[in-house]
Enzyme design. Structure first.
Site, short mmCIF file in Angstrom:
data_model
loop_
_atom_site.label_atom_id
_atom_site.label_comp_id
_atom_site.label_asym_id
_atom_site.label_seq_id
_atom_site.Cartn_x
_atom_site.Cartn_y
_atom_site.Cartn_z
N GLU A 166 -2.00 8.10 8.52
CA GLU A 166 -0.55 7.91 8.44
C GLU A 166 0.18 8.57 9.62
O GLU A 166 1.20 8.07 10.07
CB GLU A 166 -0.02 8.49 7.13
CG GLU A 166 -0.32 7.65 5.90
CD GLU A 166 0.40 6.31 5.91
OE1 GLU A 166 1.58 6.26 6.30
OE2 GLU A 166 -0.25 5.31 5.55
N CYS B 195 -11.05 3.15 0.45
CA CYS B 195 -9.60 3.31 0.64
C CYS B 195 -9.23 2.45 1.82
O CYS B 195 -9.94 2.46 2.85
CB CYS B 195 -9.24 4.77 0.89
SG CYS B 195 -7.51 5.04 1.37
N THR B 196 -8.13 1.71 1.72
CA THR B 196 -7.77 0.79 2.80
C THR B 196 -7.38 1.51 4.08
O THR B 196 -7.32 0.89 5.15
CB THR B 196 -6.63 -0.15 2.36
OG1 THR B 196 -5.52 0.63 1.87
CG2 THR B 196 -7.10 -1.09 1.27
N HIS B 197 -7.12 2.80 4.02
CA HIS B 197 -6.85 3.57 5.25
C HIS B 197 -8.13 3.81 6.05
O HIS B 197 -8.08 3.96 7.28
CB HIS B 197 -6.23 4.93 4.91
CG HIS B 197 -4.78 4.89 4.53
ND1 HIS B 197 -4.35 4.48 3.30
CD2 HIS B 197 -3.66 5.22 5.24
CE1 HIS B 197 -3.02 4.56 3.25
NE2 HIS B 197 -2.59 4.99 4.41
N ASP C 299 0.86 -1.18 0.00
CA ASP C 299 0.00 0.00 0.00
C ASP C 299 0.90 1.23 0.00
O ASP C 299 2.12 1.12 0.21
CB ASP C 299 -0.91 -0.01 1.23
CG ASP C 299 -1.83 1.21 1.30
OD1 ASP C 299 -2.33 1.63 0.25
OD2 ASP C 299 -2.04 1.75 2.40
N SER C 300 0.30 2.39 -0.17
CA SER C 300 1.08 3.63 -0.10
C SER C 300 1.53 3.92 1.32
O SER C 300 2.40 4.76 1.53
CB SER C 300 0.24 4.79 -0.62
OG SER C 300 -0.91 4.97 0.19
N THR D 269 -6.42 3.23 -4.85
CA THR D 269 -5.85 4.13 -5.87
C THR D 269 -4.87 3.39 -6.75
O THR D 269 -4.88 3.52 -7.98
CB THR D 269 -5.16 5.32 -5.20
OG1 THR D 269 -6.10 6.04 -4.41
CG2 THR D 269 -4.58 6.26 -6.25
N TYR E 55 -0.91 8.26 -2.54
CA TYR E 55 -0.97 8.02 -3.98
C TYR E 55 -2.12 8.78 -4.64
O TYR E 55 -2.08 9.06 -5.84
CB TYR E 55 -1.20 6.53 -4.25
CG TYR E 55 0.03 5.64 -4.15
CD1 TYR E 55 1.29 6.15 -3.86
CD2 TYR E 55 -0.09 4.27 -4.38
CE1 TYR E 55 2.40 5.33 -3.78
CE2 TYR E 55 1.01 3.43 -4.30
CZ TYR E 55 2.25 3.95 -4.00
OH TYR E 55 3.35 3.12 -3.93
N GLY E 56 -3.16 9.08 -3.87
CA GLY E 56 -4.39 9.61 -4.44
C GLY E 56 -4.25 10.91 -5.20
O GLY E 56 -5.08 11.21 -6.06
N CYS F 123 -4.45 -1.25 -2.03
CA CYS F 123 -4.63 0.20 -2.17
C CYS F 123 -5.59 0.43 -3.32
O CYS F 123 -5.33 0.00 -4.45
CB CYS F 123 -3.28 0.86 -2.45
SG CYS F 123 -3.36 2.63 -2.83
#
Length: 260
Positions: free
Chosen positions: A148, A180-182, A6-7, A71, A38-39, A69
């Protein structure tokens, strides 16, 4: 061995599901947090970043790779499958189908990055499964950075989420796709705002089921009795390790390797 990337730390929401479903499988997780988010990047830039990460995961011995991810999936998964035809890739498909199936109000919400909304997968899935419902879309500007930087339980996070979620509540959304995985890490904060009246849909379970199918199809199941786990980061490894300890406390003593 399964590779997951992932980012940043968002893909850990997918990793957690994979570990629960495949306790025998060895996994390498790569956080490209030096280039997060990344978005806001072009599809071409994201594709190149993903290619760089895939090369690292292949060098680690990964035989199946999860692009954890949304994105990155939207921008790069077709490119990756074409460049590496012998490697099974599993991406993040926006979970609009179950949202459209479950809605009672006829209104579903999608919280995702701009890159995901522009991607082919989102557009095709929306047209195929959600043509009979109203879809309220909301780019989640700033949410990835909050996760993050471990600012999930802050006034800033609450204010930003309210800005995005309250209009959805007013529109009678009863199903919310976390695109979004976040975003699953923000589930508790979202539920506090909604009072739990909006059902949150996390696609991680569907990803795990697809991984299961591909492991069987290509005879890639790990035969080791004791799996190994490695966590790698292109940037700040401390943030990754702290989130690993929180999400998967059993891994807190595992080795975290920074890859320059």
């Amino acid at each position: 061995m399964i590779g997951v990337f992932d980012s940043g730390v968002g893909g850990l929401s997918v990793l957690k599901e994979l570990v629960n479903m495949f306790p025998q499988e060895s996994i390498v997780y790569y956080a490209d947090n030096a280039n997060c988010p990344y978005g806001e990047k072009s599809a071409e830039e994201v594709s190149q970043l993903c290619d760089d990460v895939v090369k690292i995961l292949l060098s680690e011995g990964c035989t199946l790779i999860v692009v954890a991810c949304n994105t990155a999936t939207a921008a790069a998964i077709d490119y990756l499958r074409e460049k590496y035809p012998d490697i099974p890739f599993v991406g993040m498909e926006p979970a609009i189908k179950p949202a459209a199936k479950l809605t009672k109000t006829g209104v579903v919400g999608v919280l995702a990055t701009e890159g995901t909304f522009k991607g082919r997968l989102y557009q095709q899935t929306s047209q195929k499964y959600a043509s009979h419902v109203k879809v309220v879309v909301q780019p989640g500007w700033g949410l990835v950075d909050l996760v993050e930087h471990d600012k999930i339980e802050t006034a800033a996070a609450d204010a930003l989420l309210r800005k995005y979620i309250e209009p959805m509540m007013a529109a009678k959304v009863d199903q919310l796709v976390l695109g979004c995985t976040h975003y699953p890490f923000l589930s508790s904060a979202i539920n506090q705002i909604t009072g739990g009246v909006i059902n949150l849909i996390n696609p991680a379970e569907a990803v795990s089921k697809q991984v299961d199918r591909l492991l069987a199809k290509f005879n890639l199941r790990d035969s080791k009795e004791v799996p190994s786990y490695k966590f790698m980061a292109s940037g700040n490894e401390v943030t990754l390790l702290e989130m690993v300890e929180r999400v998967l406390p059993e891994f807190q003593k595992q080795h975290l390797k920074r890859h320059p």
